[in-house]
Design an enzyme around this catalytic site. Structure first.
Site, PDB file in Angstrom:
ATOM      1  N   GLU A 166      65.240  54.932  61.834  1.00 35.88           N
ATOM      2  CA  GLU A 166      65.739  54.476  60.965  1.00 35.88           C
ATOM      3  C   GLU A 166      66.853  54.251  59.799  1.00 35.88           C
ATOM      4  O   GLU A 166      67.129  54.024  59.636  1.00 35.88           O
ATOM      5  CB  GLU A 166      64.666  54.495  59.675  1.00 35.88           C
ATOM      6  CG  GLU A 166      64.132  53.936  58.363  1.00 35.88           C
ATOM      7  CD  GLU A 166      64.386  52.732  58.859  1.00 35.88           C
ATOM      8  OE1 GLU A 166      64.134  51.443  60.297  1.00 35.88           O
ATOM      9  OE2 GLU A 166      64.291  51.970  57.992  1.00 35.88           O
ATOM     10  N   LYS A 208      65.720  39.037  53.827  1.00 31.32           N
ATOM     11  CA  LYS A 208      64.611  40.070  53.650  1.00 31.32           C
ATOM     12  C   LYS A 208      62.892  39.131  54.453  1.00 31.32           C
ATOM     13  O   LYS A 208      62.612  40.317  54.636  1.00 31.32           O
ATOM     14  CB  LYS A 208      64.580  39.783  51.695  1.00 31.32           C
ATOM     15  CG  LYS A 208      63.081  40.770  51.285  1.00 31.32           C
ATOM     16  CD  LYS A 208      63.466  42.081  51.300  1.00 31.32           C
ATOM     17  CE  LYS A 208      62.819  43.475  50.717  1.00 31.32           C
ATOM     18  NZ  LYS A 208      63.389  44.706  51.822  1.00 31.32           N
ATOM     19  N   GLU A 243      72.834  48.165  58.931  1.00 27.60           N
ATOM     20  CA  GLU A 243      71.722  46.717  58.137  1.00 27.60           C
ATOM     21  C   GLU A 243      73.119  46.367  56.942  1.00 27.60           C
ATOM     22  O   GLU A 243      73.646  45.476  56.821  1.00 27.60           O
ATOM     23  CB  GLU A 243      71.263  46.893  57.251  1.00 27.60           C
ATOM     24  CG  GLU A 243      69.874  46.513  58.630  1.00 27.60           C
ATOM     25  CD  GLU A 243      68.644  46.288  57.792  1.00 27.60           C
ATOM     26  OE1 GLU A 243      67.719  45.409  57.580  1.00 27.60           O
ATOM     27  OE2 GLU A 243      68.569  47.611  57.272  1.00 27.60           O
ATOM     28  N   HIS A 302      71.814  62.166  79.509  1.00 28.25           N
ATOM     29  CA  HIS A 302      71.755  61.477  80.407  1.00 28.25           C
ATOM     30  C   HIS A 302      72.369  59.871  80.609  1.00 28.25           C
ATOM     31  O   HIS A 302      71.830  59.001  81.042  1.00 28.25           O
ATOM     32  CB  HIS A 302      69.924  61.257  80.644  1.00 28.25           C
ATOM     33  CG  HIS A 302      68.862  62.563  80.066  1.00 28.25           C
ATOM     34  ND1 HIS A 302      68.805  62.805  82.010  1.00 28.25           N
ATOM     35  CD2 HIS A 302      68.828  63.038  79.783  1.00 28.25           C
ATOM     36  CE1 HIS A 302      68.290  63.842  81.812  1.00 28.25           C
ATOM     37  NE2 HIS A 302      67.562  64.305  80.336  1.00 28.25           N
ATOM     38  N   TRP A 320      69.010  30.195  55.910  1.00 31.10           N
ATOM     39  CA  TRP A 320      69.377  30.878  56.213  1.00 31.10           C
ATOM     40  C   TRP A 320      69.244  30.024  57.115  1.00 31.10           C
ATOM     41  O   TRP A 320      68.854  30.021  57.994  1.00 31.10           O
ATOM     42  CB  TRP A 320      68.504  31.686  56.486  1.00 31.10           C
ATOM     43  CG  TRP A 320      68.342  33.364  57.682  1.00 31.10           C
ATOM     44  CD1 TRP A 320      69.545  33.876  57.456  1.00 31.10           C
ATOM     45  CD2 TRP A 320      68.418  33.825  58.747  1.00 31.10           C
ATOM     46  NE1 TRP A 320      69.445  34.832  57.840  1.00 31.10           N
ATOM     47  CE2 TRP A 320      69.028  34.741  58.988  1.00 31.10           C
ATOM     48  CE3 TRP A 320      67.762  32.573  60.032  1.00 31.10           C
ATOM     49  CZ2 TRP A 320      69.094  35.041  60.682  1.00 31.10           C
ATOM     50  CZ3 TRP A 320      67.592  32.322  61.075  1.00 31.10           C
ATOM     51  CH2 TRP A 320      68.467  33.877  61.475  1.00 31.10           C
ATOM     52  N   ASN A 328      61.986  24.497  54.731  1.00 30.86           N
ATOM     53  CA  ASN A 328      61.663  26.272  55.635  1.00 30.86           C
ATOM     54  C   ASN A 328      61.055  26.124  56.504  1.00 30.86           C
ATOM     55  O   ASN A 328      59.536  25.815  56.687  1.00 30.86           O
ATOM     56  CB  ASN A 328      61.320  27.138  54.625  1.00 30.86           C
ATOM     57  CG  ASN A 328      61.078  28.898  55.176  1.00 30.86           C
ATOM     58  OD1 ASN A 328      61.745  29.040  55.783  1.00 30.86           O
ATOM     59  ND2 ASN A 328      60.108  28.907  54.871  1.00 30.86           N
ATOM     60  N   GLY A 329      62.009  26.215  58.233  1.00 35.81           N
ATOM     61  CA  GLY A 329      61.273  26.481  59.018  1.00 35.81           C
ATOM     62  C   GLY A 329      61.714  26.418  60.352  1.00 35.81           C
ATOM     63  O   GLY A 329      62.558  26.447  60.330  1.00 35.81           O
ATOM     64  N   CYS A 351      65.208  30.941  55.188  1.00 35.01           N
ATOM     65  CA  CYS A 351      65.163  30.359  53.960  1.00 35.01           C
ATOM     66  C   CYS A 351      64.625  30.239  52.586  1.00 35.01           C
ATOM     67  O   CYS A 351      62.930  30.074  52.847  1.00 35.01           O
ATOM     68  CB  CYS A 351      64.761  28.402  54.332  1.00 35.01           C
ATOM     69  SG  CYS A 351      66.095  28.580  55.402  1.00 35.01           S
ATOM     70  N   LYS A 379      69.869  51.981  59.001  1.00 39.16           N
ATOM     71  CA  LYS A 379      70.180  50.803  57.926  1.00 39.16           C
ATOM     72  C   LYS A 379      72.078  51.001  57.615  1.00 39.16           C
ATOM     73  O   LYS A 379      71.909  50.421  57.088  1.00 39.16           O
ATOM     74  CB  LYS A 379      70.073  52.414  56.894  1.00 39.16           C
ATOM     75  CG  LYS A 379      68.759  52.629  56.429  1.00 39.16           C
ATOM     76  CD  LYS A 379      67.419  51.595  54.998  1.00 39.16           C
ATOM     77  CE  LYS A 379      67.235  50.271  55.965  1.00 39.16           C
ATOM     78  NZ  LYS A 379      66.010  50.353  56.460  1.00 39.16           N
ATOM     79  N   ARG A 382      65.542  35.890  50.798  1.00 43.52           N
ATOM     80  CA  ARG A 382      65.603  34.936  52.413  1.00 43.52           C
ATOM     81  C   ARG A 382      66.224  34.530  53.519  1.00 43.52           C
ATOM     82  O   ARG A 382      65.801  33.472  54.355  1.00 43.52           O
ATOM     83  CB  ARG A 382      64.261  33.267  51.844  1.00 43.52           C
ATOM     84  CG  ARG A 382      63.352  34.580  50.696  1.00 43.52           C
ATOM     85  CD  ARG A 382      61.977  33.038  50.407  1.00 43.52           C
ATOM     86  NE  ARG A 382      61.185  32.869  51.476  1.00 43.52           N
ATOM     87  CZ  ARG A 382      59.969  33.178  51.919  1.00 43.52           C
ATOM     88  NH1 ARG A 382      59.733  34.429  51.745  1.00 43.52           N
ATOM     89  NH2 ARG A 382      59.447  32.034  53.080  1.00 43.52           N
TER      90      ARG A 382
HETATM   91  C1  AGP Z   1      64.259  46.235  57.119  1.00 48.11           C
HETATM   92  O1  AGP Z   1      65.577  46.802  56.527  1.00 48.11           O
HETATM   93  C2  AGP Z   1      64.868  45.175  57.565  1.00 48.11           C
HETATM   94  N1  AGP Z   1      65.438  44.151  56.169  1.00 48.11           N
HETATM   95  C3  AGP Z   1      64.122  44.616  58.149  1.00 48.11           C
HETATM   96  O2  AGP Z   1      64.061  45.312  59.748  1.00 48.11           O
HETATM   97  C4  AGP Z   1      62.437  44.817  58.017  1.00 48.11           C
HETATM   98  O3  AGP Z   1      62.367  45.537  58.078  1.00 48.11           O
HETATM   99  C5  AGP Z   1      61.950  44.143  59.076  1.00 48.11           C
HETATM  100  O4  AGP Z   1      62.195  42.277  59.064  1.00 48.11           O
HETATM  101  C6  AGP Z   1      59.925  43.287  58.803  1.00 48.11           C
HETATM  102  O5  AGP Z   1      60.132  43.550  57.407  1.00 48.11           O
HETATM  103  P1  AGP Z   1      58.105  43.175  57.290  1.00 48.11           P
HETATM  104  O6  AGP Z   1      58.352  44.713  57.233  1.00 48.11           O
HETATM  105  O7  AGP Z   1      58.446  42.790  56.362  1.00 48.11           O
HETATM  106  O8  AGP Z   1      57.507  42.971  57.714  1.00 48.11           O
END
Ligand code: AGP
Length: 591
Positions: A468, A586, A475, A491, A73, A99-100, A2, A472, A27
């Site tokens: 990684e 984010k 996501e 395996h 969120w 927020n929290g 949030c 991507k 957020r």
């Molecule tokens: C990455 O594409 C993600 N959105 C997510 O995994 C992110 O890397 C993770 O939440 C860590 O965030 P930070 O690097 O701000 O700590």
């Protein structure tokens, strides 16, 4: 997660709150709401969905004295308009955005219900509003009610609060969720991060956990444990927090295209042409440490895995842990261990929890973040910046490359290996070429829009890049994507390969090239749809994309960017909300 934003005083509060909220949508974006004081009452408006829908219902003619806004969120309660913030107390004395997560909200709600309070939503926030009201009605002081509320709440909270009897004042309280104040000409501001405030001020006050108080147009008061404390003002370079699409359709593609300049900026900040520019005491501490332990989440965790591979040859014991798991089993906090905390945002709650554990035991932390002034940056023994520039798209792209190159530079500084700098410069050149050929990757993406699953396979560095790459695709393109080391396929996972199953193979390192090529043949024999991304030196004519050569230990910086572009174009072809994928945020500020 949030995002919250609030303001009081002589600025166009509608404009500030709604534009600020849009900037905080990274957020969370399940629902949005606003509350403001105008014509003797507090007006609340809320919608399910994005801030743009909220903007459509808030009259352009309002002229409030104080206002708060929220982009959500969802944690407690469905993401609908009812559960959207702001929330009000029963007598409407307090209107609050939060927020929290309030961990003890159920017993508190029960206690308040027994005392006659009614609850209309499923949220934990409504409990805060009513608790404040009850404690205010008992004590007659908002400041005392805030102090008592903070004592009663367990969990995390950054709150902005309108008190209906004081239309020229905005109250706040903070614990374990980010919140800072901004001091503008004729206005007091607050927000979850500096971004909503940078068009109004460069003067900020970072709040500490346990702080509460109020801001007015030309005054602010901060209390801690019932003691009035002196605010510490900090001036920030606001240009670092400004961002614009500059004609790009999405931030994700804009940020991918920025990567070559990010690499150059990083090198310029940590190497002066003959010497590395890292803090000498930190280098000394790293050299004498017996153990290096990386802690991170998501993309930053995958970048840390690369760092571990770089640091191991230094003869140290090197570990990498997912922050949310290590926090339950916090081993290794000792004098001979240095923790490296990797985080783009510097606000990831799981990592902050780890940092608190380490700090409480007197351990040493090195924070590598992309956000100056963030919690993790401020609380580390040594803080270093990634210089990637503001990253807006939820999917991390440029920050991954910045993190990996940063770790390569740090390791080079420890080994006095200046040649690494030229090898990293070469990465920037190779990426220029990859980006200039992005339409080739777009064409590949068009072939897989019907696929539901994908496997990424590689060996060594390419396996780390595969993890990684798979993240991507999950996501932004919503494909169920998993990464496997090539050798592991037989395996178990190979049982999932059917004709047409998408497999993205990565190959960059001559040392593993022939083994991974054997794995590719095994997949081809089972009619997988194989797309191989390779470096020129180890390429084969049938590969889907052949990138320019760089040193194998830096190759993930190139192949991951190919995978980022691939994920971007798959999402584009599927018409998905690339910069704000569903259910994500984010900055992950709840555990
Ligand atoms: C990455 O594409 C993600 N959105 C997510 O995994 C992110 O890397 C993770 O939440 C860590 O965030 P930070 O690097 O701000 O700590």
């Amino acid at each position: 997660m949030c995002g919250i934003v609030g303001g009081v005083g002589n600025i166009n509060l509608r404009e500030y709150l709604l534009t600020g909220l849009k900037k905080l949508e990274y957020r969370g974006y399940d629902s949005a709401g606003i509350a403001y004081y105008e014509s003797s009452e507090v007006i609340v408006q809320k919608v399910s969905g994005r801030v743009s829908s909220l903007e459509a219902v808030v009259s352009e003619n309002i002229a409030p004295t104080v206002g708060i806004a929220h982009t959500r969120w969802a944690t407690h309660g469905q993401p609908n308009a009812l559960n959207a913030h702001p929330h009000q107390s029963n007598q409407k004395l307090f209107t609050i955005v939060h927020n929290g997560v309030i961990e003890n909200f159920r017993p508190l709600r029960q206690q308040l219900t027994v005392r006659g309070y009614q609850f209309h939503t499923e949220t934990d926030t409504e409990v805060i509003a009513n608790l404040l009201e009850r404690l205010f009605l008992r004590s007659g002081s908002v400041i005392e009610a805030l102090a008592q509320t903070m004592e009663a709440l367990e969990g995390s909270f950054a709150c902005a609060i309108i008190f209906a009897q004081e239309p020229n004042r905005l109250y706040f309280m903070k614990k374990a969720s980010p919140l800072l104040l901004g001091v503008a000409k004729g206005a007091g501001l607050l927000a979850s991060d500096p971004v909503p405030m940078v068009d109004y001020t460069s003067r900020f006050v970072d709040l500490e956990d346990g702080d509460y108080g109020y801001i007015e147009a030309d005054d602010l008061k901060i209390y801690h444990d019932r003691v009035l404390v002196k605010p510490v003002f900090a001036t920030r370079n606001v240009d670092l927090f400004k961002s614009d699409l500059e004609g790009y359709p999405h931030y994700m593609i804009k940020e991918i295209e920025e990567i070559p300049s990010v690499v150059k900026r990083l090198v310029d900040n940590y190497y002066d042409g003959s010497e590395f520019l890292f803090n000498r005491n930190m280098i000394k501490a790293l050299r004498s440490a017996k153990k290096i332990h990386f802690l991170a989440c998501g993309t930053s965790y995958y970048a840390s895995k690369m760092g571990a591979k770089y640091f191991r040859p230094l003869g140290k014991s090197v570990l990498v842990s997912i922050a949310s798991e290590w926090a339950y089993d916090p081993y290794d906090v000792s004098d001979d261990t240095i923790f490296i905390l990797m985080s783009q945002s510097g606000e990831t709650a799981d990592l902050i929890r780890c940092q608190k554990i380490i700090n409480a035991s007197g351990g040493i932390t090195i924070a590598a973040t992309n956000t100056k002034g963030s919690t993790i940056e401020r609380k580390a023994t040594y803080s270093l910046l990634l210089y990637a520039g503001l990253e807006v798209a939820v999917a991390s792209t440029k920050s991954y490359v910045a993190q990996v190159c940063f770790l390569a530079l740090l390791c080079a500084a420890l080994k006095n290996e200046n040649a690494v700098v030229a090898e990293i410069d070469r990465v920037a050149e190779a990426l220029h070429e990859v980006i200039s050929r992005k339409e080739e990757i777009h064409d590949l993406a068009k072939q897989v829009t019907k696929n539901k699953d994908a496997f990424f396979v590689g060996r060594g560095y390419d396996f780390l890049a595969s993890m990684e790459g798979a993240l991507k695709l999950k996501e932004v393109a919503y494909l169920h994507a998993e990464a496997y080391p090539g050798g592991e396929l037989k395996h178990g996972p190979i049982a999932l390969i059917e004709p047409g199953t998408l497999v993205v193979g990565l190959v960059s390192d001559p040392e593993v090239a022939s083994s991974i090529r054997n794995n590719f043949e095994e997949l081809r024999a089972r009619k997988a749809k194989l797309l191989i991304f390779s470096l020129h030196k180890v390429s084969s004519p049938e590969d889907a994309f052949i990138a320019p050569d760089v040193k194998p230990y830096l190759a993930p910086n190139v192949l991951v960017v190919v995978a980022q572009l691939f994920a971007y174009y798959v999402a584009l072809e599927k018409g998905l909300p690339i910069d704000k994928p569903r259910n994500l945020a984010k900055s992950v500020t709840v555990e």
